[in-house]
Enzyme design. Structure first.
Site, PDB file in Angstrom:
ATOM      1  N   LYS A 178      34.518   4.042   8.155  1.00 37.45           N
ATOM      2  CA  LYS A 178      33.365   4.098   9.064  1.00 37.45           C
ATOM      3  C   LYS A 178      32.018   4.003   8.326  1.00 37.45           C
ATOM      4  CE  LYS A 178      35.673   6.330  12.924  1.00 37.45           C
ATOM      5  NZ  LYS A 178      35.666   7.403  13.915  1.00 37.45           N
ATOM      6  N   ASN A 238      30.712  25.404   9.299  1.00 38.58           N
ATOM      7  CA  ASN A 238      31.540  24.671   8.346  1.00 38.58           C
ATOM      8  C   ASN A 238      31.920  25.569   7.182  1.00 38.58           C
ATOM      9  OD1 ASN A 238      32.790  22.139   7.730  1.00 38.58           O
ATOM     10  ND2 ASN A 238      31.364  21.936   6.008  1.00 38.58           N
ATOM     11  N   ARG A 239      33.128  25.292   6.626  1.00 37.89           N
ATOM     12  CA  ARG A 239      33.614  26.021   5.464  1.00 37.89           C
ATOM     13  C   ARG A 239      32.590  25.923   4.330  1.00 37.89           C
ATOM     14  NH1 ARG A 239      39.364  23.662   3.889  1.00 37.89           N
ATOM     15  NH2 ARG A 239      37.930  21.980   3.359  1.00 37.89           N
ATOM     16  N   MET A 294      38.853  17.387  18.866  1.00 39.16           N
ATOM     17  CA  MET A 294      38.637  15.943  18.790  1.00 39.16           C
ATOM     18  C   MET A 294      39.911  15.202  18.351  1.00 39.16           C
ATOM     19  SD  MET A 294      34.678  16.089  17.449  1.00 39.16           S
ATOM     20  CE  MET A 294      34.675  14.499  16.671  1.00 39.16           C
ATOM     21  N   GLY A 327      41.770  15.320  22.227  1.00 39.13           N
ATOM     22  CA  GLY A 327      40.876  14.180  22.072  1.00 39.13           C
ATOM     23  C   GLY A 327      41.369  12.854  22.627  1.00 39.13           C
TER      24      GLY A 327
HETATM   25  P1  ATR Z   1      36.095  13.476   8.884  1.00 41.93           P
HETATM   26  O1  ATR Z   1      35.764  12.043   8.684  1.00 41.93           O
HETATM   27  O2  ATR Z   1      37.360  13.719   9.671  1.00 41.93           O
HETATM   28  O3  ATR Z   1      34.956  14.254   9.398  1.00 41.93           O
HETATM   29  P2  ATR Z   1      35.577  14.663   6.329  1.00 41.93           P
HETATM   30  O4  ATR Z   1      34.269  13.976   6.238  1.00 41.93           O
HETATM   31  O5  ATR Z   1      36.463  14.733   5.123  1.00 41.93           O
HETATM   32  O6  ATR Z   1      36.505  14.015   7.435  1.00 41.93           O
HETATM   33  O7  ATR Z   1      35.324  16.141   6.880  1.00 41.93           O
HETATM   34  C1  ATR Z   1      36.366  17.039   7.104  1.00 41.93           C
HETATM   35  C2  ATR Z   1      35.817  18.294   7.751  1.00 41.93           C
HETATM   36  O8  ATR Z   1      36.885  19.181   8.068  1.00 41.93           O
HETATM   37  C3  ATR Z   1      34.878  19.085   6.852  1.00 41.93           C
HETATM   38  O9  ATR Z   1      33.917  19.725   7.655  1.00 41.93           O
HETATM   39  C4  ATR Z   1      35.828  20.097   6.206  1.00 41.93           C
HETATM   40  O10 ATR Z   1      35.194  21.265   5.732  1.00 41.93           O
HETATM   41  P3  ATR Z   1      34.476  21.243   4.281  1.00 41.93           P
HETATM   42  O11 ATR Z   1      33.202  20.459   4.444  1.00 41.93           O
HETATM   43  O12 ATR Z   1      34.203  22.672   3.958  1.00 41.93           O
HETATM   44  O13 ATR Z   1      35.447  20.588   3.349  1.00 41.93           O
HETATM   45  C5  ATR Z   1      36.701  20.428   7.387  1.00 41.93           C
HETATM   46  N1  ATR Z   1      38.018  20.960   7.034  1.00 41.93           N
HETATM   47  C6  ATR Z   1      39.076  20.276   6.529  1.00 41.93           C
HETATM   48  N2  ATR Z   1      40.147  21.081   6.371  1.00 41.93           N
HETATM   49  C7  ATR Z   1      39.758  22.318   6.793  1.00 41.93           C
HETATM   50  C8  ATR Z   1      40.411  23.599   6.889  1.00 41.93           C
HETATM   51  N3  ATR Z   1      41.689  23.757   6.519  1.00 41.93           N
HETATM   52  N4  ATR Z   1      39.689  24.647   7.369  1.00 41.93           N
HETATM   53  C9  ATR Z   1      38.407  24.482   7.744  1.00 41.93           C
HETATM   54  N5  ATR Z   1      37.730  23.306   7.672  1.00 41.93           N
HETATM   55  C10 ATR Z   1      38.397  22.245   7.206  1.00 41.93           C
END
Ligand code: ATR
Length: 272
Positions: free
Chosen positions: A65, A151-152, A214, A238
């Site tokens: 994307k 967010n984490r 989603m 979603g």
């Molecule tokens: P996408 O294109 O799906 O948004 P991404 O840009 O890699 O993929 O983002 C993934 C998101 O899911 C992030 O917000 C990630 O949190 P971090 O920014 O802290 O890494 C979140 N995420 C992924 N696995 C997670 C988990 N087990 N618990 C909480 N948040 C998670």
């Protein structure tokens, strides 16, 4: 025949060919829509080829994307904000227009298909990756009372909140610093993909909270199951968003808006 495709890696599971073929049949549009697996290092090459050989438009999915945003010549305002796009259209002058229809797809599924109000409500959005960035503008256009991004990695949520602050009341928060309950909670993390739950306290829920994931899959997502286990009555996946974002892309390409309800019903039925 006008050619369209969804490009991604992986792409095998994509429902987009089925959705767009249904739209084409319904609106009597003569087009062919296929799924194309593109090697991770060959996005630009693959698109150059596709548009050179009769391609009129593409949908773009994981992980391209942002490549698609860089590839385009012109942008809708929401695509420029998102800096990641799921829809490209070859215009009559040969230039490539980019749009991101994920956010309108989400908003339309929530508000039109499920009767959920965003305007004036307290909304919690989980995650701060590309998927969340892509939906922020259309959500803020609904004018929620407050939109919190949790967010984490807090710094990523803070960057998003700052980037979209001019569009509405948007704030970042850590998962363990959320105050009170929310009217609508949208899971935009990729945690569901690996069967994980975002570290969310049930204190954010009331019986009237609407939860929306989603993601979608054949089973209830872990996030929606968590919500249901804690007394939420409305937990939506979603699938509707997927069909609605496709409809918006189809309308951009063909200047005709397909009807989505029957397509959603068919896809839901097939999952049983
Ligand atoms: P996408 O294109 O799906 O948004 P991404 O840009 O890699 O993929 O983002 C993934 C998101 O899911 C992030 O917000 C990630 O949190 P971090 O920014 O802290 O890494 C979140 N995420 C992924 N696995 C997670 C988990 N087990 N618990 C909480 N948040 C998670």
């Amino acid at each position: 025949t006008d050619l369209y495709a969804v490009v991604g890696n992986p792409i095998g599971h994509s429902k987009s060919p089925q959705i767009h073929s249904a739209f084409a049949a319904q609106t009597r549009q003569d087009l062919l829509y296929t799924a194309q697996l593109v090697p991770l290092d060959s996005f630009e090459l693959a698109l150059d080829k596709f548009f050179k050989h009769g391609g009129c438009g593409v949908n773009v999915t994981v992980p391209f994307k942002e490549n698609a945003w860089r590839y385009a010549d012109e942008f809708t305002p929401r695509a420029q904000r998102a800096q990641a796009v799921n829809t490209l259209k070859k215009m009559s002058d040969g230039r490539i227009l980019a749009d991101n229809t994920d956010g309108v797809g989400l908003v339309r599924d929530l508000t039109v298909n499920h009767g959920v109000t965003i305007t004036g409500k307290r909304i919690l959005l989980l995650g701060a990756g590309g998927a969340v960035r892509g939906v922020l503008q259309p959500i803020l256009e609904q004018q929620p009372a407050e939109l919190i991004i949790a967010n984490r990695t807090l710094s990523k949520a803070e960057i998003l909140a700052a980037d979209f602050a001019d569009l509405g009341n948007i704030k970042a928060a850590a998962f363990d610093a959320l105050d009170g309950s929310f009217d609508v909670i949208i899971n935009g993390t990729s945690a569901s993909l690996s069967g994980d739950l975002p570290p969310l306290s049930p204190a954010v829920l009331t019986a009237g909270t609407v939860c929306y994931d989603m993601m979608y899959s054949t089973q209830t997502t872990v996030f929606n199951q968590w919500a249901l286990d804690h007394g939420v009555t409305k937990a939506i996946d979603g699938l509707g968003m997927l069909v609605e974002q496709a409809a918006e892309a189809f309308a951009l390409w063909r200047d005709v808006r397909p009807e989505t309800a029957t397509v959603i019903t068919v896809l839901r039925g097939e999952r049983r």
